[in-house]
Design a protein around this motif. Structure first.
Motif, PDB file in Angstrom:
ATOM      1  N   LYS A  73       0.656  -1.172  -0.001  1.00 23.53           N
ATOM      2  CA  LYS A  73      -0.174   0.524   0.330  1.00 23.53           C
ATOM      3  C   LYS A  73       0.661   1.266  -0.165  1.00 23.53           C
ATOM      4  O   LYS A  73       0.324   1.945  -0.723  1.00 23.53           O
ATOM      5  CB  LYS A  73      -0.878  -0.051   0.811  1.00 23.53           C
ATOM      6  N   THR A 133      -8.546  10.278   4.641  1.00 23.41           N
ATOM      7  CA  THR A 133      -9.186   8.156   4.160  1.00 23.41           C
ATOM      8  C   THR A 133      -9.842   8.026   5.356  1.00 23.41           C
ATOM      9  O   THR A 133      -9.120   8.747   6.232  1.00 23.41           O
ATOM     10  CB  THR A 133      -7.740   7.358   3.513  1.00 23.41           C
ATOM     11  N   SER A 166      -9.812   3.978   6.694  1.00 26.51           N
ATOM     12  CA  SER A 166      -8.891   2.464   6.643  1.00 26.51           C
ATOM     13  C   SER A 166      -8.900   2.187   8.012  1.00 26.51           C
ATOM     14  O   SER A 166      -8.526   2.887   9.395  1.00 26.51           O
ATOM     15  CB  SER A 166      -7.492   2.556   5.528  1.00 26.51           C
ATOM     16  N   HIS A 179      -4.079   0.578   4.531  1.00 25.18           N
ATOM     17  CA  HIS A 179      -3.693   2.073   3.693  1.00 25.18           C
ATOM     18  C   HIS A 179      -3.565   3.594   4.300  1.00 25.18           C
ATOM     19  O   HIS A 179      -2.916   4.278   4.632  1.00 25.18           O
ATOM     20  CB  HIS A 179      -5.292   1.541   2.884  1.00 25.18           C
ATOM     21  N   PRO A 198      -8.505   4.462  -0.356  1.00 26.60           N
ATOM     22  CA  PRO A 198      -7.382   3.230  -0.804  1.00 26.60           C
ATOM     23  C   PRO A 198      -7.427   2.258  -2.000  1.00 26.60           C
ATOM     24  O   PRO A 198      -6.030   1.436  -2.254  1.00 26.60           O
ATOM     25  CB  PRO A 198      -8.412   1.824  -0.162  1.00 26.60           C
TER      26      PRO A 198
END
Length: 385
Positions: free
Chosen positions: A81, A110, A112, A116, A182
């Motif tokens: 990642k 983000t 996650s 990620h 992601p």
């Protein structure tokens, strides 16, 4: 992150350009081989139920397989990642007006609970960019600690996608941070695809060195015949497929079959992308449905040849073999492609039929190694194979 319409085209050349951008920030992870695992893969597959006995069964395929392993478990943050996250940040920095207009100060965001989260946190910290990571409150404590350790601002949410997305939207409203998804974005796909370019080059070099050392004259073109990669959201699989476009290397996707985790396989075979998955497979990195942009590469452009799925017992058996024979730490998701090569009769029959006596050199992507010791104990507890 950068507007997808401004991203480079999804081509092998664009993957090569992505590699130039991220080269200063990521590891060129090693490629290893194993004669013992290649021998196992070239023998009739054992029946894996409560335990793999190694017993041969009549009528089963006996392909000739030479296995090569791309060890992204040795990548920064312990998973592939990092490639996509660093590429996304580098592309964002080059977006006209983003740096000058205060984009760096507003940061990135983000949602996650896994690799990620850590990858984006590291990429942001490296570039002095604030990172906001929305994590379900039930996330594993080591993953929360690792994400915070990379300097991210962790905001907790409920576990459902609706809850995570709602909190993420609030963070964007409050901070102006840019969303970095992601997998479902061209910049992420191109970044992940860089491992495929490395893989091809490294195997060619290793083959040439082996031939020179042994005074051999190869009877076929040096290099991989196929790559098997795990598939969750599809960002890495589609990137690897792009890296192989025009090379003649076949690309296959690998998934767990438990509780419908083989959504990409089912969608690929039916011709329609499946957009929702609910599964508790031990391969927790593969519990995500394939994204729309990865699907356009995987299915619409037919850059992935086929999908194969394996059981939980087969995943655990392959994972155990990786630990015992290769001495490497991998997570369950990483063991899925190896399980396909060892146990999936459809894949093995395909190789036997198409490769014949010459066999195939098959690349296996070990996508990551982020697994806790307590989780390993539970996975390999006696009587729970």
């Amino acid at each position: 992150m950068a507007d997808p319409s401004t991203s480079p085209p999804l081509t092998r050349a664009s993957v090569a350009e992505a590699r130039k951008l991220i080269e200063p920030f990521v590891h060129r992870t090693p490629v290893i081989s194993s004669s013992s695992l290649s021998e196992l893969a070239s023998s009739p597959a054992p029946a894996i139920g409560e335990a793999g006995t190694g017993a041969e069964e009549k009528g089963k395929a006996k392909p000739k397989l030479r296995l090569w392993f791309k060890c992204e478990n040795f990548q920064k943050v312990g998973a592939f990642k990092a490639r996509g996250a660093f590429h996304a940040i580098e592309r964002l920095k080059r977006e006209p007006g983003w740096l000058e207009g205060g984009g760096r100060e507003r940061g990135v965001v983000t949602h996650s609970s896994g690799n990620h989260a850590q990858a984006l946190s590291l990429a942001a910290r490296t570039n002095n960019i604030p990172a906001y990571i929305v994590m379900p409150s039930i996330s594993a404590p080591p993953k929360i600690a690792a994400t915070k350790g990379y300097g991210a601002n962790v905001i907790f949410s409920g576990s459902t996608s609706v809850e995570r997305e709602a909190v993420t939207a609030k963070v964007i409203e409050d901070t102006g941070a840019r969303l970095v998804p992601p997998y479902d974005h061209p910049d992420i796909i191109l970044g992940q695809g860089t491992l495929g370019l490395e893989f091809q080059e490294q195997v060619e070099t290793l083959m040439a060195e082996k031939a020179e050392k042994g005074g051999e004259k190869p009877t076929k073109k040096k290099g991989l015949d196929a790559i098997i990669a795990p598939c969750g959201g599809g960002g890495m699989l589609s990137g690897v497929a792009l890296s192989c476009e025009g090379t003649g290397i076949r690309v296959f996707g690998a998934e767990p079959s438990f509780q419908g985790a083989d959504d990409a396989k089912r969608g690929f075979e039916s011709g329609s992308r499946i957009t929702s998955v609910k599964t508790l497979t031990i391969a927790d990195g593969l519990r995500t449905p394939v994204g729309a942009i990865p699907w356009s590469v995987i299915y619409d452009r037919r850059l992935v040849s086929a999908f194969f799925s394996v059981s939980e017992s087969q995943i655990k058996s392959a994972m155990r073999l990786a630990y015992e024979r290769l001495k490497v730490v991998i997570e369950p998701s990483s063991a899925v492609p190896l399980a396909v090569a060892l146990y999936d009769e459809a894949f093995r029959e395909l190789v036997e039929r198409e490769a014949g006596d010459e066999g195939w050199d098959v690349g296996i992507v070990f996508s990551g190694g982020n697994v806790g010791l307590d989780a390993l104990g539970a996975l390999f507890a006696e009587g729970k194979e």
